[in-house]
Design a protein around this motif. Structure first.
Motif, PDB file in Angstrom:
ATOM      1  N   UNK A  95       0.833  -1.201   0.000  1.00 47.21           N
ATOM      2  CA  UNK A  95       0.000   0.000   0.000  1.00 47.21           C
ATOM      3  C   UNK A  95       0.868   1.251   0.000  1.00 47.21           C
ATOM      4  N   UNK A  96       1.951   1.211   0.782  1.00 40.98           N
ATOM      5  CA  UNK A  96       2.830   2.383   0.854  1.00 40.98           C
ATOM      6  C   UNK A  96       3.543   2.602  -0.473  1.00 40.98           C
ATOM      7  N   UNK A  97       3.894   1.500  -1.133  1.00 39.57           N
ATOM      8  CA  UNK A  97       4.522   1.639  -2.456  1.00 39.57           C
ATOM      9  C   UNK A  97       3.575   2.323  -3.427  1.00 39.57           C
ATOM     10  N   UNK A  98       2.324   1.896  -3.382  1.00 40.78           N
ATOM     11  CA  UNK A  98       1.352   2.481  -4.311  1.00 40.78           C
ATOM     12  C   UNK A  98       1.094   3.943  -4.004  1.00 40.78           C
ATOM     13  N   UNK A  99       1.031   4.270  -2.732  1.00 44.81           N
ATOM     14  CA  UNK A  99       0.766   5.653  -2.376  1.00 44.81           C
ATOM     15  C   UNK A  99       1.954   6.532  -2.798  1.00 44.81           C
ATOM     16  N   UNK A 100       3.155   5.994  -2.664  1.00 40.78           N
ATOM     17  CA  UNK A 100       4.337   6.765  -3.075  1.00 40.78           C
ATOM     18  C   UNK A 100       4.361   6.932  -4.597  1.00 40.78           C
ATOM     19  N   UNK A 101       3.933   5.875  -5.321  1.00 41.23           N
ATOM     20  CA  UNK A 101       3.910   5.967  -6.775  1.00 41.23           C
ATOM     21  C   UNK A 101       2.909   7.020  -7.227  1.00 41.23           C
ATOM     22  N   UNK A 102       1.813   7.141  -6.486  1.00 38.85           N
ATOM     23  CA  UNK A 102       0.760   8.071  -6.883  1.00 38.85           C
ATOM     24  C   UNK A 102       1.075   9.506  -6.476  1.00 38.85           C
ATOM     25  N   UNK A 103       1.593   9.679  -5.250  1.00 38.01           N
ATOM     26  CA  UNK A 103       1.760  11.027  -4.701  1.00 38.01           C
ATOM     27  C   UNK A 103       3.212  11.497  -4.617  1.00 38.01           C
ATOM     28  N   UNK A 104       4.134  10.592  -4.917  1.00 34.30           N
ATOM     29  CA  UNK A 104       5.537  10.874  -4.644  1.00 34.30           C
ATOM     30  C   UNK A 104       6.086  12.145  -5.265  1.00 34.30           C
ATOM     31  N   UNK A 105       5.473  12.596  -6.352  1.00 38.99           N
ATOM     32  CA  UNK A 105       6.008  13.800  -6.991  1.00 38.99           C
ATOM     33  C   UNK A 105       5.303  15.070  -6.520  1.00 38.99           C
ATOM     34  N   UNK A 140      -4.639   5.469   1.293  1.00 39.27           N
ATOM     35  CA  UNK A 140      -4.224   4.321   2.103  1.00 39.27           C
ATOM     36  C   UNK A 140      -5.438   3.565   2.640  1.00 39.27           C
ATOM     37  N   UNK A 141      -6.386   4.345   3.147  1.00 38.48           N
ATOM     38  CA  UNK A 141      -7.564   3.767   3.780  1.00 38.48           C
ATOM     39  C   UNK A 141      -8.401   2.993   2.778  1.00 38.48           C
ATOM     40  N   UNK A 142      -8.424   3.508   1.560  1.00 38.92           N
ATOM     41  CA  UNK A 142      -9.168   2.874   0.505  1.00 38.92           C
ATOM     42  C   UNK A 142      -8.641   1.457   0.273  1.00 38.92           C
ATOM     43  N   UNK A 143      -7.328   1.345   0.246  1.00 34.93           N
ATOM     44  CA  UNK A 143      -6.729   0.017   0.051  1.00 34.93           C
ATOM     45  C   UNK A 143      -6.976  -0.883   1.257  1.00 34.93           C
ATOM     46  N   UNK A 144      -6.861  -0.272   2.457  1.00 36.34           N
ATOM     47  CA  UNK A 144      -7.099  -1.066   3.671  1.00 36.34           C
ATOM     48  C   UNK A 144      -8.531  -1.580   3.688  1.00 36.34           C
TER      49      UNK A 144
END
Lengths: 193, 595
Positions: free
Chosen positions: B211-221, B272-276
């Motif tokens: 989940x953290x990987x995905x959130x970083x991929x989406x928001x990281x920039x 994050x919550x959405x994935x959880x």
């Protein structure tokens, strides 16, 4: 050596003493139960909420305390620990912590529950009450005090009875004790009698 | 122990529920009452500032969790019914049962998040020395550690807490309301604690890593990513913590649509919550999304004929509601029961009384007088006969300590009967060396009786005025705004009286001398919230004073004599230390308009 769970508890909390969360955690460790949040929450929840319902719970700096004023309190602690054993083996289904001390004596012959300690492990002999196998769940449920039935729905009770009966049956057929292996180190096994 | 415990059905011993005692979430010196909380002032602490802030945080998180969730609605309605009205005994027991089913969830979230905001040195002794609360902290820390950094960990703990507290409620609640609901209606698997523990099992380390990987991929920039969630995000300052407390939009919202709150952190939390939520649903654990929650809340409240406020009632005022929750939610208790007190008229005072007041004038430079609502005077003193107090809605009085024969301290409350007495008393004080004359310490709540308070203010003449902010600060400022041009605020830690902080708001007009100070007992969290509540764009200059030095000030203003009236506020604070409690109240609605 073998002793009953009741006498194990009585030796640790004589009438007149107090019990708190740190004691329960130590006993979970001593019994060889896995120190997972579910077991801890079930055991401490059962003692604390039961104590609250009895008016013998005190919130103190450093944590709550339940006063061991009578053998009844010792009994509720035995029930909580037995519930912790069931939880560790995933035999228990969820029920409210406060009703555990009332439910356990209905479903188990608690006085016959024994602990055998070897060098490496603890063996728990669980004795289901005969009425669990002979009476319908409805009748069993009706034997609970009304105040407990107000807290515990029949469907939750039914789930629990079915799971216990299944576990007891599975254990007999296989002829093997159920063993738990917390992080690969088996310290507790359980046998239904 | 072969039969069911007969004693379990025995009635509770008399006096068991004096203050809903067992049903509350109690943490050290703080108690959460569902709807408000109370903090007892205890001294002898190594870090009183941080500890007080932590306690406030802890209790506020309980309130937040309640207001955001369906199970919280159940708790608040039951508490409301338990506090008043018929059948309160049934609701007291019901509340006990409900609290027992969510205690772990509530306390893990509140203990972990408030401890993290306490400081980097780890949780305070209040948590570490309490076996039960240490367990809650550890559970939160274990969950948080499954995420790559503490900032994301905080979101995970918040998130699982909220998911756990949003189970599907039994239908009887929508049909018959809280009066038709019994604990047996709630399936054990739907209890928040069971859901929280199951969630801990389902949402394991690999899940959060993905989940953290995905959130970083989406928001990281995103430009804020590095500061909040990047490599150095382990530094969780209180300000950052405040931002990381998500006001959720919609667990199932598309991130791009923004939700209710526009905050970037909130988007990250929702993502994050959405994935959880999806993982929990796949594991067989249902939860109720925002739109359905709003609908269910309406139904349950209507069926119960009980309208407890919810955060989503009016999404546009979410931020204000959060600030107001902080401002009004906390009740401070200094001493319980209050000090014993005697009532007399000041003009019938003995030479000994006036000798005592003369000493105060010579020491302080002024004679403190107090302007309070009658009901607050009653609540803060233990009078032998309440009838001793005149029936006026607002009372003005001097007060001093008296040592009783048994060594205890009691208070003399010496009333002024006429506002004109202020003038002669002011002259008296000046003649005896007072440089200010009188200090009138007013309470903002007296403004609810404008006719009663006006004559006292009119006759206060050259007296200094300090006002306790015990009701809406905006309303008070709005009344006085026209004569002001500058608003200065100051925050200072008091080392007296248990190390409590006081927030000062101090105002002057261009040509006038300083003379009016606002204050309230606070910690940094509450002070910050109070300042954020003060939405005063009409004032041309707003300054922050730090340690007596004021920066960014215009030349014209700089030439004025700026002295922060710290001594006035200190005196008012010392007055509060003699009181029993500080309970801010919402103002009554104004006829003809909404604030």
């Amino acid at each position: 050596m073998t002793e009953t769970l009741s006498s194990w508890v009585e030796a640790r909390v004589p009438v007149g003493s107090e019990v708190g969360p740190a004691d329960l955690e130590a006993w979970i460790e001593e019994l060889g139960l896995p120190s997972n949040p579910r077991v801890q929450a079930a055991v401490s929840g059962a003692v604390r909420e039961w104590g609250a319902a009895q008016g013998s719970l005190a919130w103190e700096p450093g944590g709550w305390k339940v006063k061991v004023t009578s053998p009844l309190v010792q009994g509720s602690i035995s029930a909580a620990l037995l519930w912790g054993i069931l939880g560790a083996f995933q035999i228990a289904t969820p029920i409210a912590a406060a009703v555990i001390p009332a439910i356990v004596p209905l479903l188990f012959s608690v006085e016959k529950v024994r602990l055998t300690r070897g060098e490496e492990e603890v063996l728990a002999h669980l004795a289901l009450a005969d009425r669990v196998r002979t009476e319908t769940p409805e009748k069993l449920y009706q034997q609970l005090p009304a105040s407990i039935r107000e807290e515990l729905g029949f469907l939750d009770f039914l789930d629990l009875v079915e799971k216990l009966v299944d576990a007891g049956r599975a254990d007999r057929k296989g002829g093997e004790a159920i063993a738990i292996e917390p992080e690969g180190r088996a310290r507790l096994r359980v046998v239904f009698e | 122990m072969t039969e069911p415990e007969p004693a379990t059905s025995a009635p509770a011993p008399p006096g068991r529920h004096p203050e809903l005692e067992d049903q509350l979430l109690a943490f050290g010196a703080a108690r959460f009452h569902h709807g408000h909380w109370q903090v007892e002032e205890v001294g002898d602490e190594a870090n009183p500032w941080g500890l007080r802030t932590m306690r406030t945080r802890h209790e506020e998180i309980h309130q937040n969790l309640n207001e955001l969730t369906l199970f919280g609605l159940l708790l608040e309605m039951t508490a409301h019914r338990a506090r008043e009205g018929e059948g309160s005994e049934r609701y007291s027991r019901l509340l006990s049962g409900l609290v027992a089913r969510c205690r772990t969830t509530h306390e893990v979230v509140a203990t972990y998040l408030s401890s993290v905001s306490y400081g980097r040195t780890g949780p305070p002794a209040e948590v570490a020395g309490d076996a039960e609360y240490w367990g809650y902290f550890e559970l939160g820390a274990e969950l948080s550690a499954r995420l790559p950094n503490p900032a994301l960990g905080v979101l995970a703990v918040w998130g699982l807490g909220r998911l756990a507290m949003n189970p599907r409620l039994p239908e009887v609640l929508s049909e018959k309301g809280i009066q038709g609901f019994f604990l047996a209606d709630l399936r054990a698997r739907d209890a928040p604690d069971e859901r929280f523990l199951r969630g801990m099992e389902i949402l394991d380390r690999p899940f959060w890593a993905r989940a953290a990987e995905q959130v970083a991929a989406y928001f990281g920039r995103h430009p804020d990513w590095e500061e909040y969630f990047g490599a150095r995000a382990w530094q969780l300052t209180p300000a950052k913590m405040m931002k990381l407390e998500p006001i959720p939009g919609e667990e199932r919202v598309h991130v791009s649509s923004g939700g209710i709150d526009e905050g970037f952190e909130n988007d990250v939390a929702n993502f994050l919550l959405d994935q959880a939520g999806s993982a929990l649903e796949a594991g067989g654990m249902a939860f109720v999304g925002l739109q359905e929650r709003i609908e269910v809340q309406k139904q349950v409240r209507a069926a119960s004929n009980l309208w407890v406020p919810r955060l989503y009632d009016s999404p546009v005022i979410l931020v204000r509601s959060k600030l107001e929750r902080l401002f009004y939610g906390e009740r401070l208790i200094w001493r319980s029961p209050p000090r014993r007190a005697r009532v007399s008229d000041l003009r019938n005072g003995t030479p000994r009384d006036f000798g005592a007041y003369r000493n105060i004038v010579q020491e302080e430079g002024f004679l403190p007088l107090y302007l309070r609502r009658r009901e607050d005077v009653l609540a803060n003193h233990l009078f032998e006969r309440e009838d001793d107090l005149p029936p006026d809605p607002v009372l003005c009085y001097a007060r001093k300590q008296r040592q009783e024969e048994d060594g205890s301290i009691s208070l003399d409350v010496q009333l002024l009967r006429q506002p004109t007495e202020l003038i002669t008393l002011g002259m008296w004080a000046e003649e005896r060396g007072g440089n200010v004359g009188l200090l009138v310490s007013g309470s903002a709540l007296t403004s609810t009786s404008p006719e009663a308070v006006a004559p006292w203010l009119e006759h206060s003449g050259g007296a200094a005025l300090s006002i306790l902010l015990d009701t809406d600060p905006n309303r008070i400022l709005a009344c006085l705004e026209q004569s002001w041009e500058v608003l200065i605020w100051h925050q200072q830690e008091m080392v007296e009286g248990g190390g409590q902080e006081v927030l000062f708001l101090y105002t002057v007009g261009k040509q006038t001398q300083p003379g009016l100070g606002f204050f309230r007992p606070a910690n940094s969290w509450l002070a910050d919230a109070t300042l954020r509540m003060l939405d005063r764009p009409a004032l041309p200059v707003t300054l922050q004073a730090t340690g007596g030095r004021i920066e960014g000030i215009s030349r014209e203003l700089a030439e004025m004599e700026w002295t922060f009236p710290l001594h006035l506020a200190w005196a008012a604070k010392r007055y509060l230390n003699e009181e029993s409690r500080f309970v801010p109240e919402r103002p009554p609605p104004v006829a003809g308009g909404r604030r």
